[in-house]
Design a protein around this motif. Structure first.
Motif, PDB file in Angstrom:
ATOM      1  N   GLN A  91       0.919  -1.052  -0.056  1.00 34.53           N
ATOM      2  CA  GLN A  91       0.100   0.068   0.023  1.00 34.53           C
ATOM      3  C   GLN A  91       1.024   1.234   0.004  1.00 34.53           C
ATOM      4  OE1 GLN A  91      -2.020  -0.818   3.673  1.00 34.53           O
ATOM      5  NE2 GLN A  91      -3.339  -2.417   2.708  1.00 34.53           N
ATOM      6  N   ASP A  92       0.918   1.973  -0.966  1.00 36.98           N
ATOM      7  CA  ASP A  92       1.907   3.030  -1.122  1.00 36.98           C
ATOM      8  C   ASP A  92       1.682   4.011  -0.184  1.00 36.98           C
ATOM      9  OD1 ASP A  92       3.459   1.966  -3.406  1.00 36.98           O
ATOM     10  OD2 ASP A  92       2.080   2.333  -4.945  1.00 36.98           O
ATOM     11  N   GLU A  93       0.453   4.275   0.211  1.00 40.18           N
ATOM     12  CA  GLU A  93       0.105   5.291   1.105  1.00 40.18           C
ATOM     13  C   GLU A  93       0.831   4.850   2.488  1.00 40.18           C
ATOM     14  OE1 GLU A  93      -2.042   3.533  -0.361  1.00 40.18           O
ATOM     15  OE2 GLU A  93      -3.712   3.308   0.839  1.00 40.18           O
ATOM     16  N   THR A  94       0.772   3.713   2.778  1.00 35.68           N
ATOM     17  CA  THR A  94       1.245   3.259   3.996  1.00 35.68           C
ATOM     18  C   THR A  94       2.730   3.333   4.194  1.00 35.68           C
ATOM     19  OG1 THR A  94      -0.663   1.675   4.176  1.00 35.68           O
ATOM     20  CG2 THR A  94       1.478   1.216   5.687  1.00 35.68           C
ATOM     21  N   ALA A  95       3.354   2.978   3.092  1.00 37.89           N
ATOM     22  CA  ALA A  95       4.855   3.219   2.919  1.00 37.89           C
ATOM     23  C   ALA A  95       5.229   4.410   3.214  1.00 37.89           C
ATOM     24  CB  ALA A  95       5.291   2.491   1.527  1.00 37.89           C
ATOM     25  N   ALA A  96       4.528   5.600   2.569  1.00 43.63           N
ATOM     26  CA  ALA A  96       4.576   6.983   2.473  1.00 43.63           C
ATOM     27  C   ALA A  96       4.657   7.481   4.137  1.00 43.63           C
ATOM     28  CB  ALA A  96       4.086   7.665   1.544  1.00 43.63           C
ATOM     29  N   SER A  97       3.707   7.061   4.606  1.00 40.78           N
ATOM     30  CA  SER A  97       3.820   7.455   6.008  1.00 40.78           C
ATOM     31  C   SER A  97       4.692   6.990   6.997  1.00 40.78           C
ATOM     32  CB  SER A  97       2.163   7.056   6.532  1.00 40.78           C
ATOM     33  OG  SER A  97       2.003   7.357   7.835  1.00 40.78           O
ATOM     34  N   LEU A  98       4.963   5.811   6.880  1.00 40.39           N
ATOM     35  CA  LEU A  98       5.916   4.907   7.558  1.00 40.39           C
ATOM     36  C   LEU A  98       7.318   5.757   7.533  1.00 40.39           C
ATOM     37  CD1 LEU A  98       5.511   0.986   7.340  1.00 40.39           C
ATOM     38  CD2 LEU A  98       5.471   2.370   9.577  1.00 40.39           C
ATOM     39  N   VAL A  99       7.599   6.166   6.325  1.00 42.59           N
ATOM     40  CA  VAL A  99       8.860   6.902   6.332  1.00 42.59           C
ATOM     41  C   VAL A  99       8.723   8.332   6.786  1.00 42.59           C
ATOM     42  CG1 VAL A  99      10.222   7.844   4.348  1.00 42.59           C
ATOM     43  CG2 VAL A  99       9.500   5.654   4.125  1.00 42.59           C
ATOM     44  N   HIS A 100       7.770   9.110   6.458  1.00 42.30           N
ATOM     45  CA  HIS A 100       7.605  10.403   6.760  1.00 42.30           C
ATOM     46  C   HIS A 100       6.946  10.744   8.175  1.00 42.30           C
ATOM     47  CE1 HIS A 100       9.063  11.991   2.880  1.00 42.30           C
ATOM     48  NE2 HIS A 100       8.533  10.888   2.601  1.00 42.30           N
ATOM     49  N   ASP A 101       6.107   9.961   8.688  1.00 41.37           N
ATOM     50  CA  ASP A 101       5.546  10.166  10.082  1.00 41.37           C
ATOM     51  C   ASP A 101       6.024   9.446  11.012  1.00 41.37           C
ATOM     52  OD1 ASP A 101       3.540  11.909   8.777  1.00 41.37           O
ATOM     53  OD2 ASP A 101       2.448  10.121   8.110  1.00 41.37           O
ATOM     54  N   PHE A 102       6.941   8.487  10.660  1.00 44.87           N
ATOM     55  CA  PHE A 102       7.517   7.292  11.561  1.00 44.87           C
ATOM     56  C   PHE A 102       8.801   7.150  11.815  1.00 44.87           C
ATOM     57  CE2 PHE A 102       2.682   6.355  11.285  1.00 44.87           C
ATOM     58  CZ  PHE A 102       2.264   6.768  12.667  1.00 44.87           C
ATOM     59  N   ASP A 103       9.277   7.607  10.613  1.00 40.00           N
ATOM     60  CA  ASP A 103      10.674   7.731  10.469  1.00 40.00           C
ATOM     61  C   ASP A 103      11.304   6.034  10.291  1.00 40.00           C
ATOM     62  OD1 ASP A 103      11.409  10.437  10.438  1.00 40.00           O
ATOM     63  OD2 ASP A 103      11.610  10.628  12.597  1.00 40.00           O
ATOM     64  N   ILE A 104      10.438   5.447   9.501  1.00 42.09           N
ATOM     65  CA  ILE A 104      10.818   4.055   9.480  1.00 42.09           C
ATOM     66  C   ILE A 104      11.387   3.675   7.994  1.00 42.09           C
ATOM     67  CG2 ILE A 104      10.066   1.449   9.405  1.00 42.09           C
ATOM     68  CD1 ILE A 104       8.578   2.536  11.835  1.00 42.09           C
ATOM     69  N   PRO A 105      12.440   3.172   7.895  1.00 38.56           N
ATOM     70  CA  PRO A 105      12.952   3.067   6.415  1.00 38.56           C
ATOM     71  C   PRO A 105      12.046   2.083   5.851  1.00 38.56           C
ATOM     72  CG  PRO A 105      14.780   3.000   8.171  1.00 38.56           C
ATOM     73  CD  PRO A 105      13.554   2.806   8.961  1.00 38.56           C
ATOM     74  N   VAL A 106      11.833   2.206   4.488  1.00 37.76           N
ATOM     75  CA  VAL A 106      10.761   1.395   3.946  1.00 37.76           C
ATOM     76  C   VAL A 106      11.170   1.363   2.338  1.00 37.76           C
ATOM     77  CG1 VAL A 106       8.327   0.808   3.045  1.00 37.76           C
ATOM     78  CG2 VAL A 106       8.778   1.801   5.330  1.00 37.76           C
ATOM     79  N   TYR A 107      11.336   0.074   1.801  1.00 34.07           N
ATOM     80  CA  TYR A 107      11.788  -0.165   0.463  1.00 34.07           C
ATOM     81  C   TYR A 107      10.767  -0.958  -0.184  1.00 34.07           C
ATOM     82  CZ  TYR A 107      16.187   1.066   2.729  1.00 34.07           C
ATOM     83  OH  TYR A 107      17.140   1.687   3.511  1.00 34.07           O
ATOM     84  N   ALA A 108       9.713  -0.454  -0.845  1.00 33.50           N
ATOM     85  CA  ALA A 108       8.743  -1.059  -1.481  1.00 33.50           C
ATOM     86  C   ALA A 108       7.904  -0.082  -2.311  1.00 33.50           C
ATOM     87  CB  ALA A 108       7.631  -1.546  -0.326  1.00 33.50           C
ATOM     88  N   VAL A 109       7.455  -0.404  -3.583  1.00 33.06           N
ATOM     89  CA  VAL A 109       6.892   0.239  -4.377  1.00 33.06           C
ATOM     90  C   VAL A 109       5.652  -0.841  -5.013  1.00 33.06           C
ATOM     91  CG1 VAL A 109       6.723   1.566  -6.555  1.00 33.06           C
ATOM     92  CG2 VAL A 109       8.731   1.972  -4.736  1.00 33.06           C
ATOM     93  N   ARG A 110       4.506  -0.494  -4.863  1.00 32.38           N
ATOM     94  CA  ARG A 110       3.585  -1.526  -5.486  1.00 32.38           C
ATOM     95  C   ARG A 110       3.656  -1.638  -6.926  1.00 32.38           C
ATOM     96  NH1 ARG A 110      -1.514  -3.339  -3.926  1.00 32.38           N
ATOM     97  NH2 ARG A 110      -2.883  -3.700  -5.847  1.00 32.38           N
ATOM     98  N   GLY A 111       3.852  -2.806  -7.200  1.00 32.19           N
ATOM     99  CA  GLY A 111       3.963  -3.241  -8.785  1.00 32.19           C
ATOM    100  C   GLY A 111       5.572  -3.333  -9.001  1.00 32.19           C
ATOM    101  N   GLU A 112       6.342  -3.316  -8.135  1.00 29.56           N
ATOM    102  CA  GLU A 112       7.907  -3.629  -8.488  1.00 29.56           C
ATOM    103  C   GLU A 112       8.003  -4.577  -9.376  1.00 29.56           C
ATOM    104  OE1 GLU A 112       9.150  -3.030  -4.376  1.00 29.56           O
ATOM    105  OE2 GLU A 112       8.843  -4.912  -4.036  1.00 29.56           O
ATOM    106  N   ASP A 113       9.089  -4.361 -10.337  1.00 27.19           N
ATOM    107  CA  ASP A 113       9.528  -5.795 -10.979  1.00 27.19           C
ATOM    108  C   ASP A 113      10.264  -6.600 -10.150  1.00 27.19           C
ATOM    109  OD1 ASP A 113      12.040  -4.708 -11.048  1.00 27.19           O
ATOM    110  OD2 ASP A 113      11.706  -3.865 -13.104  1.00 27.19           O
ATOM    111  N   ARG A 114      10.819  -7.795 -10.461  1.00 25.40           N
ATOM    112  CA  ARG A 114      11.543  -8.897  -9.925  1.00 25.40           C
ATOM    113  C   ARG A 114      12.873  -8.062  -9.201  1.00 25.40           C
ATOM    114  NH1 ARG A 114      14.709 -13.287  -9.868  1.00 25.40           N
ATOM    115  NH2 ARG A 114      13.862 -14.851  -8.573  1.00 25.40           N
ATOM    116  N   ASP A 115      13.457  -7.594 -10.207  1.00 25.43           N
ATOM    117  CA  ASP A 115      14.780  -6.954  -9.813  1.00 25.43           C
ATOM    118  C   ASP A 115      14.774  -6.076  -8.839  1.00 25.43           C
ATOM    119  OD1 ASP A 115      16.004  -8.552 -11.652  1.00 25.43           O
ATOM    120  OD2 ASP A 115      16.167  -6.996 -13.162  1.00 25.43           O
ATOM    121  N   THR A 116      13.689  -5.070  -8.908  1.00 23.62           N
ATOM    122  CA  THR A 116      13.511  -3.908  -8.000  1.00 23.62           C
ATOM    123  C   THR A 116      13.080  -4.770  -6.583  1.00 23.62           C
ATOM    124  OG1 THR A 116      12.670  -2.640  -9.660  1.00 23.62           O
ATOM    125  CG2 THR A 116      12.284  -1.900  -7.128  1.00 23.62           C
TER     126      THR A 116
END
Ligand code: ADE
Length: 419
Positions: A83-108
């Motif tokens: 959930q891209d909005e969840t990932a964004a909030s974890l980073v910006h509101d809770f200072d938690i590093p997140v590496y995830a983009v919905r629909g990312e390919d296998r290499d990503t």
């Protein structure tokens, strides 16, 4: 942006924060653990890399682990469940590093996994064992820092037990999936409801009167069959295990081979944890308009390449719904690209059931951190943790239960009283 991250869109953070807070309101057990963790800091000094579905429920688990003193990093355990909005909030509101983009390919997907591993974790938390398998194949230098890991799902536990059996496992794991307060509820009620939710969001079909074929009658399959039946569907079960098949028969479901079910089904749901369950030979027999989806961990249960090879065209009809046309004019519909339909087309299990699964995760991290190193094996969740989660959940639901009287205790511990 204050912490390292790779996410889709930072501007989604406010929407994500509201949804994380909404989920938290349905997670009273995890909330209590978070409050205690903030006081006691049992994870102080631990670096915890988590590879989980990036959902609002996971966000609350990450907040709990951080409250306990852990440095945490999160990557996705499935390319389509973020959930891209969840990932964004974890980073910006809770200072938690997140590496995830919905629909990312296998290499990503694997680049993100490796980015989370760059923190040199002392504890890993997996949903499907991708962190463990990457560490054991490509990042073996990390093993020396790791005191243990946890695993969320049946498929992951199967992979890990096979590593333990061949003596390839290099650090101990606690199989959170095997806790009663996890698989009896999350797998059954969570998968049951969220799978139906995914099918309905992707298609908007009426389930009443349709033939829903459920492949696999484990805990997840039971949940899907039960909820499909509750919506008025006629449910057929396909199973390879005679005991489970017998149970399905006595639950009142039609039980038959997938070859026969293929001809009758309107909607097919795979939840076996195995590969190539619905193949080209079955697709050959399906009705025009059949709908195929998967709720097992990996996207291997429906052999999509067989369909792709046969199809004359493919169209995206709605989000999460692709229609393949066959040379004879029949149309076969696939939901969520054959990935977990409950997360690809819906939001995964509701928060109030993830409350128990993630309470187990938090308490098992505390268990790993707060004791001498566990033996090298796949361990079950300590019974006290399981019982504690059940008690907290009942209390949060306002349910009181009975306790044994002295007479009852004595009766249960004595063999002398018979007829
Ligand atoms: N697995 C199934 N449902 C989930 C959810 N809502 N969050 C995280 N993992 C899940």
């Amino acid at each position: 942006m204050t912490v390292a991250a790779d996410i889709a869109d930072a501007s989604l953070a406010p929407a994500g924060k509201l949804r994380i807070e909404w989920a938290e309101q349905q997670m009273p057990v995890l909330r209590q653990i978070k409050e205690r963790f903030a006081q006691e800091r049992p994870l102080e000094g631990q670096r915890l890399a988590a590879c989980l579905h990036v959902t609002t429920e996971t966000a609350n688990l990450m907040r709990t682990l951080a409250a306990g003193g852990a440095e945490v990093a999160l990557c996705a355990s499935n390319p389509l469940s973020t959930q891209d909005e969840t990932a964004a909030s974890l980073v910006h509101d809770f200072d938690i590093p997140v590496y995830a983009v919905r629909g990312e390919d296998r290499d990503t997907y694997y680049a993100h996994l490796n980015a989370a591993l760059d923190m040199k974790p002392t504890i890993t938390m997996d949903d499907g064992a991708d962190l463990v398998s990457t560490i054991h194949s490509e990042r073996t230098d990390l093993v020396e820092h790791i005191i243990g890991g946890t695993e969320e799902t049946t498929t992951g536990v199967i992979r890990l037990r096979s590593m333990a059996a061949t003596q390839e496992l290099r650090y101990p794991i606690v199989a959170v999936n095997d806790a009663m307060t996890k698989h009896l509820f999350d797998n059954r009620f969570g998968t049951g409801q969220s799978t139906i939710d995914g099918i309905i969001r992707a298609t908007n079909i009426l389930l009443a009167g349709r033939n829903v074929v459920v492949c696999g009658f484990g805990m997840c399959g039971r949940g899907v069959a039960m909820r499909a039946h509750g919506m008025g569907a006629r449910v057929t079960v396909c199973e390879v295990d005679p005991l489970r098949a017998l149970e399905a028969v006595m639950e009142g479901y039609e039980v038959m081979s997938i070859a026969r079910a293929a001809e009758q089904g309107d909607v097919f749901v795979t939840v076996t944890g195995d590969t190539a369950v619905i193949r080209g030979e079955h697709m050959e027999r399906m009705k025009d308009g059949a709908i195929l989806c998967n709720s097992g961990h990996f996207d291997v249960e429906i052999t999509l390449r067989d369909l792709q090879a046969k199809a004359t065209s493919v169209r995206t009809i709605r989000p999460s719904l692709q229609q393949y046309e066959l040379p004879d004019g029949r149309r076969i519909n696939v939901l969520g690209e054959g990935r977990l339909v409950n997360l690809a087309a819906a939001e995964g299990h509701p928060a109030s059931v993830m409350d128990m699964s993630f309470a187990n995760q938090a308490l098992c991290s505390e268990f790993i951190a707060g004791r001498p190193r566990l033996a090298l094996d796949v361990h079950t969740v300590p019974e006290q943790i399981d019982a504690h989660v059940a008690e907290l959940k009942l209390a949060a639901m306002g349910v009181e239960i009975d306790t044994l009287t002295q007479e009852q205790k004595e009766y249960l511990t004595s063999w002398r009283q018979g007829t």
